[in-house]
Design an enzyme around this catalytic site. Sequence first.
Site: not given
Ligand code: TXE
Length: 524
Positions: A221, A274, A297, A428
């Site tokens: 996804k 994420g 991660e 962060e």
């Molecule tokens: O991340 P999310 P977002 C951090 C960074 C950024 C913040 C928000 O600080 O500003 O996260 O980014 C899916 N059940 N990072 O909103 O929410 C979502 O659809 C299952 C750090 O994009 O963590 C996406 O595919 N899945 C990071 C994925 O999770 C769910 C990289 C990541 O979303 C879900 C990016 C749920 N309940 C952002 N809710 C890193 N560590 O590299 C959301 N998703």
Amino acid sequence: MDHFAISTIHPGNWQRLLRFQTGVSKKMANISLLPAVQAFMARRHGQFIDGNATADSATATIEVVNPSSKEVITAVHQASDADVEQAVKSAHDAFKGTWHATSPARRGELLNRLADLMQENREELAQIESLCSGKLIGLSRAFEIDYSIAFLRYYAGWATKIQGRTMSLSLPSAQGEQYTGFTLRQPLGVVAGIVPWNFSVMIAVWKFGSALACGCTAVIKPSEFTPLTMLRVAELAIEAGIPAGVLNVVNGNGRTVGPALIAHPMVSKVTFTGSVPTGTGVGVAAMQAGLKHVTLELGGKNPAGFLRDFPVDKTVDGIIEAAYLHQGEVCASAERFYIHRSRIDDVMEALPKKLSAMRIGNALDESANFGPLANRTHFEKILSVFSKAKQEGGDFIYGGTAADEAGFFVKPTAVLAHSQADTIMTEETFGPVASFLAYDDHEEMLQYMNDSRFGLTASVWTNDLSHALRLVPQVEAGTVWVNMHNYIDPAMPFGGVKSSGIGREFGEAFIEHFTELKSVIIRY
Ligand code: TXE
């Protein structure tokens, strides 16, 4: 030849990527989109299930916005419950059927063949990625796609090397019977890979490359912000000969599609990259859905500590390398910088000169070395980071504002903090925001570095290698670099300690997370 053209990982290329030495270019205009990219963008998009691209016109769509222009460039149909069901079922059927019947050597060959096709279609994939993520085209080519290829080849090599062990047993023998014991490493089954928007292909490869090498199948996804490039990769997987159902892609938001995947009884493992709050929820959901295997991660607030002996010019180069790659939208990037008090003024004076030399531009402009932020939500978050830091009295050494109204652009930013407790030193940002604090002795520097609930990466910088090696075991992070930051290699395990995650990706360590260990004991 483009700036970053390479066919394999090359350290010199990294230097150029990370240190922005490519800024002066004769090419000024945006590159032209390939006809293949234009044709791909014009298609109706949705999912990739059981070997077919599908887009159910009855389901809601998610708009895809080009971060360089704020324009809606296409829309993607969100996966329905039925799509999720079909994707997981097809992955499960493939796991029990075609993929199970595929030898490890053949699995490796097929992953390598996919890597070949990604190489052949590198420019197309890179352009699609830059269009929807705002990633500079050079970075899309040389990092997103070339590294994805390198990771795929690495995992391909492991397919034939997944092994158990034989054991010497000490069981009692009453009548001369003997025992032999061994372990089998067996694939877990269907893996759900949930991927963020910063590296929509490479992070997906970390998940499905590992899974497929181990004999698992996958449903990926992507993030709702970057739903496109993986759809094209999944098509290439079919062209490579990977059987239908082995690699599926479902698009949609995190509220519905993500949880539906995690909860599905045929999903055996969830691998997520994420944010910390979302990842924590994913971990809880995976446990509640039947103690599923899970690797997380997550983000962090990574520190970089520069020891007193480290020269100012090299410190500034190190800060650029650690903080600003891909506008700071890299989970491994450093955001907290600790500089010895005797050096801080000089560093704060030298850094703005480098930052002001960065050329901010459109993701498809080959002469730019600093692009837009990836999406509106993130752009607004970074603007609120700036106002909070201003409210808390942070001293902006450079940046701190939006840069160009045409897209989601902000300036590379450096803030001298008041104390370790400032929000900018604890939360962060995931953006191009480096914050600085002076320290007086090396013990204090180490205390500051470890004073965080996160621990993904860290770096220490010094010419005194003996001092560095004494510090390394004391730094609380999954990866510690010495005199470098942000370099990853498929052979080096990657993951976080504390709230930055559970488990490791890459290196041999991944095998443990995608296989179940079975013990077999035989009496004879
Ligand atoms: O991340 P999310 P977002 C951090 C960074 C950024 C913040 C928000 O600080 O500003 O996260 O980014 C899916 N059940 N990072 O909103 O929410 C979502 O659809 C299952 C750090 O994009 O963590 C996406 O595919 N899945 C990071 C994925 O999770 C769910 C990289 C990541 O979303 C879900 C990016 C749920 N309940 C952002 N809710 C890193 N560590 O590299 C959301 N998703």
